[in-house]
Scaffold this motif. Sequence first.
Motif, short mmCIF file in Angstrom:
data_model
loop_
_atom_site.label_atom_id
_atom_site.label_comp_id
_atom_site.label_asym_id
_atom_site.label_seq_id
_atom_site.Cartn_x
_atom_site.Cartn_y
_atom_site.Cartn_z
N LEU A 464 0.84 -1.20 0.00
CA LEU A 464 0.00 0.00 0.00
C LEU A 464 0.87 1.25 0.00
CD1 LEU A 464 -3.19 0.69 2.01
CD2 LEU A 464 -1.28 2.26 2.28
N LEU A 465 1.92 1.24 0.78
CA LEU A 465 2.80 2.41 0.86
C LEU A 465 3.53 2.67 -0.45
CD1 LEU A 465 4.28 1.81 4.43
CD2 LEU A 465 2.48 3.44 3.77
N ALA A 466 3.61 1.64 -1.30
CA ALA A 466 4.28 1.81 -2.59
C ALA A 466 3.34 2.25 -3.69
CB ALA A 466 4.95 0.49 -2.99
N GLN A 467 2.05 2.40 -3.40
CA GLN A 467 1.12 2.84 -4.43
C GLN A 467 1.44 4.26 -4.87
OE1 GLN A 467 -2.85 2.26 -2.90
NE2 GLN A 467 -2.70 0.03 -2.98
N PRO A 468 1.28 4.57 -6.15
CA PRO A 468 1.69 5.88 -6.67
C PRO A 468 1.03 7.08 -5.99
CG PRO A 468 1.25 4.34 -8.46
CD PRO A 468 0.79 3.68 -7.21
N ASP A 469 -0.25 6.90 -5.54
CA ASP A 469 -0.95 8.04 -4.95
C ASP A 469 -0.80 8.10 -3.43
OD1 ASP A 469 -2.36 5.75 -4.60
OD2 ASP A 469 -4.34 6.63 -4.93
N VAL A 470 0.15 7.34 -2.89
CA VAL A 470 0.44 7.40 -1.46
C VAL A 470 1.82 8.04 -1.29
CG1 VAL A 470 0.86 6.09 0.65
CG2 VAL A 470 -0.97 5.40 -0.91
N ASP A 471 1.89 9.07 -0.47
CA ASP A 471 3.15 9.75 -0.22
C ASP A 471 3.31 9.90 1.30
OD1 ASP A 471 5.38 11.33 0.02
OD2 ASP A 471 4.83 12.70 -1.59
N ARG A 473 5.63 10.93 2.97
CA ARG A 473 6.34 12.13 3.41
C ARG A 473 5.40 13.33 3.47
NH1 ARG A 473 10.35 11.55 -1.48
NH2 ARG A 473 8.28 11.05 -2.30
N ARG A 474 4.34 13.31 2.65
CA ARG A 474 3.41 14.44 2.60
C ARG A 474 2.12 14.16 3.36
NH1 ARG A 474 -0.85 15.35 -0.45
NH2 ARG A 474 -0.37 13.55 -1.77
N GLN A 475 1.59 12.97 3.20
CA GLN A 475 0.31 12.63 3.82
C GLN A 475 0.52 12.24 5.28
OE1 GLN A 475 -0.60 9.49 1.12
NE2 GLN A 475 -1.78 10.79 -0.28
N GLY A 476 -0.46 12.55 6.10
CA GLY A 476 -0.37 12.17 7.49
C GLY A 476 -0.60 10.67 7.68
N CYS A 477 -0.14 10.16 8.82
CA CYS A 477 -0.31 8.74 9.11
C CYS A 477 -1.79 8.35 9.17
CB CYS A 477 0.36 8.39 10.43
SG CYS A 477 2.15 8.30 10.34
N ALA A 478 -2.64 9.28 9.63
CA ALA A 478 -4.06 8.98 9.72
C ALA A 478 -4.64 8.65 8.35
CB ALA A 478 -4.81 10.15 10.35
N GLU A 479 -4.23 9.40 7.34
CA GLU A 479 -4.71 9.14 5.99
C GLU A 479 -4.21 7.80 5.47
OE1 GLU A 479 -4.54 11.17 1.52
OE2 GLU A 479 -4.02 12.35 3.30
N VAL A 480 -2.95 7.49 5.73
CA VAL A 480 -2.38 6.22 5.26
C VAL A 480 -3.07 5.03 5.94
CG1 VAL A 480 -0.30 4.80 5.19
CG2 VAL A 480 -0.15 7.25 4.71
N LEU A 481 -3.30 5.14 7.25
CA LEU A 481 -3.95 4.04 7.96
C LEU A 481 -5.39 3.87 7.51
CD1 LEU A 481 -2.57 4.46 11.60
CD2 LEU A 481 -1.76 2.96 9.78
N THR A 482 -6.07 4.97 7.20
CA THR A 482 -7.44 4.86 6.70
C THR A 482 -7.46 4.14 5.36
OG1 THR A 482 -8.03 6.93 7.81
CG2 THR A 482 -9.52 6.16 6.08
N ARG A 483 -6.52 4.46 4.49
CA ARG A 483 -6.44 3.76 3.20
C ARG A 483 -6.20 2.27 3.42
NH1 ARG A 483 -5.20 6.94 -1.51
NH2 ARG A 483 -4.12 5.10 -2.32
N TYR A 484 -5.36 1.94 4.40
CA TYR A 484 -5.12 0.52 4.70
C TYR A 484 -6.42 -0.17 5.11
CZ TYR A 484 -3.72 -3.65 7.27
OH TYR A 484 -3.64 -4.94 7.72
N VAL A 485 -7.18 0.46 6.02
CA VAL A 485 -8.41 -0.16 6.51
C VAL A 485 -9.39 -0.36 5.35
CG1 VAL A 485 -10.43 0.16 7.99
CG2 VAL A 485 -8.15 0.72 8.84
N ARG A 486 -9.52 0.63 4.48
CA ARG A 486 -10.44 0.49 3.34
C ARG A 486 -10.03 -0.67 2.45
NH1 ARG A 486 -10.11 6.80 1.58
NH2 ARG A 486 -11.38 7.72 3.25
#
Length: 636
Positions: A464-471, A473-486
């Motif tokens: 998931l962290l390697a997906q092109p629309d995931v950054d 360095r810019r996005q907060g951890c809350a956004e990344v974890l939400t994408r994981y849950v979805r």
Amino acid sequence: MMLSLDLSTLPANISPLNVRRALRAVCYGRPLSDSPLLSLRALDAVVSPDDAARTIALQDHLAGVTWNCLEDVRRHHGVAGPRFDRTALSALAALSMLQLDFAVGSADLETWSYLYYRYFVKSGRSLRDIAKMLSTTNRTLERRLIAGHARLAEALYHNELRIVEAARPAEARPAADAREPSHAGVPILDGATPIHMEPHDPADANLLPPLPAADDMTAYHAGRIAEAARGSDRLAEWIVSLPLSVEGEEAANRPRRSTSLSKILDTGPDSAVLLLGPPGSGKSTLLRWLAHTLSTDALAGRTDRVPIFVDLSRYGEAGSDGAPPRPLDWLAERWAGHQPDLPPLGTLMRAGRVVFLFDALNEIPHACDAVYAERLRAWKHFLADDLTIHPGNRAVLSCRTMAHRVAMSTAALPITRVVVEGLDAEGVRALIGRRDPDRGREVADAVIGGPLFDLARSPFMAALLAQPDVDVRRQGCAEVLTRYVRQALVRELAADNPIVTSSAVLTGHDRARIMNTRRWPTPWDLPEDGPLFRRLAALALPPLPAERTGPMAGAPRSYAAARAALDDPSAALILDAGHALGVLDIDLDRDEVRFAHSLWQAYFAARALVGDPAAVWPTAGWVDALHFAAQMSPGT
């Protein structure tokens, strides 16, 4: 020369499986009244077909044929030592005979000798004790026993052939072939016919249908390889060195740690291996890669094994009687439907070359725990009875760690457990690099040096962290974890996991949103019409403000306390769903529940704070939760 006989006149049920069942009934004093072997013609010389004593005659016949085959092989090898009388054989004398036979070094003699000792001698000794006395291994004795069932079935079959031939008029019998030994003068009706068979390795299936020629399987193996290169989830982009640890009684024969599932299989004789790991740890990928590896080796002429990948989430459709099909029947039907031009599954299994790759043992469809346990027992019997009847067949079964609630091992078939561990830093770097070659190094550096590294040890999160629309360095951890849950929810719903498809956890509206929404209102929005995420948030944040004044409590709770804290009629389902998504750990040994990582507790605690404007916010000891809450708050 083959005898020209009408095989329809012979018993149809002389099989290694029926022999094994009859022998176990004899050994454990169980009734033989339903044994298909009661139709043997050899019994007709002793009792009539409807005589109640026929079961006793069958027991004597099995013992007599086994003993005389053993005596014949002992004479062939010139075994030194005293002659033994079967009718007066004590347990101590039988053990002496067994030790003498194992000292010869013949697999065929060991097979017959252990077969007789195991089923017809009341020794009271365990398998482990016998193995130590014979200076061999448990696995060797198990293989001898499996081979013995087939050898005895073979002996019974030839005995029946001679009975049918002897009953035919002389003028109807084919002329004897000078190249074959004559069986004239051999007694065949006393239940103890001497049958000489040339010794051979038990795994030698010389009387069984041969494997199809290599050219017949070329297209099949090429198809398995092509599958690995198709689609967005190409296996080559997922395969990295996953640390594996080997557990179980049979693990002593192989390295305790490895990064290659195929090497683990190659270094041990196990017929079955259980691959365990948490959600998203790469179990399915490992099985598919093993199929790819075996097919590659087959095309190169390095093996003749046939890998068959099976998704167990498709098993369980009930028949007309309301019961699911026998696993072997279900497998044979699926194989015939998918590979109509190849030999039947039974032919391949009799040749001992099938490697079943059973994915998602925990996803077998079931309405309740009792049904799940019943269906697991059906697969347990498949492994013990059907898989091992013909030596050489193997099975690897993947299962989520917490869902492994029913022991699949038996005394006759111990199963080695292989546990998938988390990626190390190099594994995270390699997986991210393969998924995103252009920016893989930068992303990996940010992940390994940041707060998400522990979570990224899961291949699912790393991908998931390697997906092109995931950054990161810019996005907060809350956004990344939400994408994981979805995405974890999409994974579970696509697999028809009954836990997350339950309306008591997610409503139909929730499921429709998670599968179809392309633009969410906020980067941390989740479907909350059902109780799942609201209850997980309540579990993460202590209900009393006084409990929020110290450091964030990451200690586990007892399972009962966790259910009580959820305060929901579907608390058990919610806990199971949290585990399925990878956000909760459920430790069955300690009967405890905890969040899989402190970041998950902080994330769900933050959701509870943001969702309740009147909530009393915790002190600075909850820094991660406060940070996540700030990211999720309106206007940030």
